[in-house]
Design an enzyme around this catalytic site. Sequence first.
Site, PDB file in Angstrom:
ATOM      1  N   GLY A 211       0.888  -1.043   0.018  1.00 47.43           N
ATOM      2  CA  GLY A 211      -0.042  -0.147   0.171  1.00 47.43           C
ATOM      3  C   GLY A 211       0.841   1.339  -0.066  1.00 47.43           C
ATOM      4  O   GLY A 211       1.455   1.620   1.016  1.00 47.43           O
ATOM      5  N   LEU A 212       0.685   1.978  -1.142  1.00 47.48           N
ATOM      6  CA  LEU A 212       1.502   3.238  -1.204  1.00 47.48           C
ATOM      7  C   LEU A 212       0.490   4.224  -1.816  1.00 47.48           C
ATOM      8  O   LEU A 212       0.219   5.466  -0.906  1.00 47.48           O
ATOM      9  CB  LEU A 212       2.538   3.200  -2.184  1.00 47.48           C
ATOM     10  CG  LEU A 212       3.210   4.575  -2.292  1.00 47.48           C
ATOM     11  CD1 LEU A 212       3.837   4.951  -1.135  1.00 47.48           C
ATOM     12  CD2 LEU A 212       4.324   4.345  -3.497  1.00 47.48           C
TER      13      LEU A 212
ATOM     14  N   GLU B 146      -2.912   6.630  -2.556  1.00 48.95           N
ATOM     15  CA  GLU B 146      -3.948   6.930  -1.723  1.00 48.95           C
ATOM     16  C   GLU B 146      -5.119   7.919  -2.742  1.00 48.95           C
ATOM     17  O   GLU B 146      -4.550   8.121  -3.788  1.00 48.95           O
ATOM     18  CB  GLU B 146      -3.502   7.880  -0.447  1.00 48.95           C
ATOM     19  CG  GLU B 146      -2.958   7.111   0.501  1.00 48.95           C
ATOM     20  CD  GLU B 146      -2.389   8.114   1.636  1.00 48.95           C
ATOM     21  OE1 GLU B 146      -1.657   7.563   2.526  1.00 48.95           O
ATOM     22  OE2 GLU B 146      -2.874   9.272   1.868  1.00 48.95           O
TER      23      GLU B 146
ATOM     24  N   ILE C 173      -5.426  -0.961  -4.569  1.00 52.54           N
ATOM     25  CA  ILE C 173      -4.318  -1.913  -4.001  1.00 52.54           C
ATOM     26  C   ILE C 173      -4.513  -3.016  -4.663  1.00 52.54           C
ATOM     27  O   ILE C 173      -5.719  -3.623  -4.123  1.00 52.54           O
ATOM     28  CB  ILE C 173      -4.360  -1.721  -2.387  1.00 52.54           C
ATOM     29  CG1 ILE C 173      -3.929  -0.529  -1.897  1.00 52.54           C
ATOM     30  CG2 ILE C 173      -3.395  -2.799  -1.868  1.00 52.54           C
ATOM     31  CD1 ILE C 173      -2.854   0.322  -2.345  1.00 52.54           C
TER      32      ILE C 173
ATOM     33  N   ARG D  29      -6.994 -15.278 -42.293  1.00 49.35           N
ATOM     34  CA  ARG D  29      -8.043 -14.508 -43.058  1.00 49.35           C
ATOM     35  C   ARG D  29      -7.655 -14.411 -44.385  1.00 49.35           C
ATOM     36  O   ARG D  29      -6.810 -13.673 -44.569  1.00 49.35           O
ATOM     37  CB  ARG D  29      -8.229 -13.390 -41.984  1.00 49.35           C
ATOM     38  CG  ARG D  29      -9.255 -12.490 -42.613  1.00 49.35           C
ATOM     39  CD  ARG D  29     -10.570 -12.842 -42.505  1.00 49.35           C
ATOM     40  NE  ARG D  29     -11.597 -11.515 -42.563  1.00 49.35           N
ATOM     41  CZ  ARG D  29     -12.752 -11.763 -42.926  1.00 49.35           C
ATOM     42  NH1 ARG D  29     -13.257 -12.701 -42.649  1.00 49.35           N
ATOM     43  NH2 ARG D  29     -13.466 -10.716 -43.019  1.00 49.35           N
TER      44      ARG D  29
ATOM     45  N   ILE E  11      -6.140  -5.337 -36.963  1.00 45.55           N
ATOM     46  CA  ILE E  11      -5.892  -6.715 -37.685  1.00 45.55           C
ATOM     47  C   ILE E  11      -7.024  -7.562 -37.818  1.00 45.55           C
ATOM     48  O   ILE E  11      -7.497  -7.986 -38.684  1.00 45.55           O
ATOM     49  CB  ILE E  11      -4.423  -7.354 -37.504  1.00 45.55           C
ATOM     50  CG1 ILE E  11      -3.388  -6.506 -37.923  1.00 45.55           C
ATOM     51  CG2 ILE E  11      -4.730  -8.477 -38.096  1.00 45.55           C
ATOM     52  CD1 ILE E  11      -2.067  -6.844 -37.286  1.00 45.55           C
TER      53      ILE E  11
ATOM     54  N   GLU F 154       2.267   1.270 -11.081  1.00 46.07           N
ATOM     55  CA  GLU F 154       3.758   1.347 -10.586  1.00 46.07           C
ATOM     56  C   GLU F 154       4.327   2.606 -11.272  1.00 46.07           C
ATOM     57  O   GLU F 154       5.557   2.418 -11.402  1.00 46.07           O
ATOM     58  CB  GLU F 154       4.473  -0.030 -10.682  1.00 46.07           C
ATOM     59  CG  GLU F 154       3.625  -0.989  -9.895  1.00 46.07           C
ATOM     60  CD  GLU F 154       4.708  -2.250  -9.622  1.00 46.07           C
ATOM     61  OE1 GLU F 154       6.019  -2.126  -9.917  1.00 46.07           O
ATOM     62  OE2 GLU F 154       3.981  -3.504  -9.648  1.00 46.07           O
TER      63      GLU F 154
END
Length: 379
Positions: free
Chosen positions: A124-125, A127, A157, A268, A337, A363
């Site tokens: 947990g970092l 907020e 988180i 295809r 595609i 991150e």
Amino acid sequence: MNFEISDNLKMIAETAKDFAEKNIRPHIMDWDESQHFPVELFHQLGEMGFMGIVVPEEYGGSGLSYHEYVAIVDEISQVDPSIGLSVAAHNSLCTNHILEFGNEEQKKKWLPQLASGKVIGAWGLTEHNTGSDAGGMSTTAVKDGDDWIINGAKNFITHAISGDIAVVMTRTGEKGAPNNATAFVLEKGMEGFSSGKKENKLGMRASETAELIFDNVRVPDSHRLGEVGEGFKQALKVLDGGRISIAALSLGIAKGAYKAALKYAKERHQFGKPIADFQAINFKLADMATEIEASELLIQKASYLKNNKQKMTREGAMAKLYASEACVKIANDAVQIFGGYGYTKDFPAEKYYRDSKLCTIGEGTSEIQKLVIGRDITK
């Protein structure tokens, strides 16, 4: 750098691929539609040694290098990026933080549980009001005798609900002051420690994302990681390694989207021949293959530096920046595609497309990666 792939690395990659094909692929869309986080799967991954990949054997881990770690995350993410993300978050963030900054007693207490997959880790970092500006966090830890009282909340988180152990960054000084953060290990069951709202996400839907809530949680000082005030410095070092894992996740998404698009382009037919033979499609495939190769080389360099305990902040940020942006572009081209079929859930391109975007945000956003790289090259 040595570009030869060892037999051991090939074997580990093949093992991860086989596991993903057998245990993950049959459930991809069910888990995605229902946002089901398959806890039991992570217990199985722990039995495979994939929940403590770089943890030394003395603490119950596999004792592997970052090259093997990248290969495992890559192979799993080619099948389902959601599961690759959760493997990466468990290994790189919670588990690695304790490995890097825990004392011997703390490592022996928590690492074997995490590495076995018997418990799942959260970190947990972030907020609600502090994303990239993590130094301004509102979650506080106040000393009370031999304990600390933690109040606040964290959001976005991974494993906030199902996780059993969480490494949490708290503010132990004034907002904006240097060295104002301290890391603690919290265990589910502590009074006042709970989970909040689960996010309803665009992609990565089988990877659980929710709030962590702290209401006067009393935490023993023995759960403090490192010295008071070192938490933010620790977090930045943990994120250095975490960038490699998100780059590996991005690589897996890019490979999965590319392989699906290549197969479809060969099968295809339009105007009497495979669409892969048309230059417009052929050039897209050429760009995709080149960007995957470039991503892989950047990741391997960062991994090499990390394995050899050399500074790799810039290289990790470059790998994460390039690989994440490339995977979004590759997934987008894969949808193109596939054409109309690419926009349906009956074909794999749309899920790679939805899952890819998280890699440029989680991150550390792409903008933060550029900030890290820019500061490093101009300091």
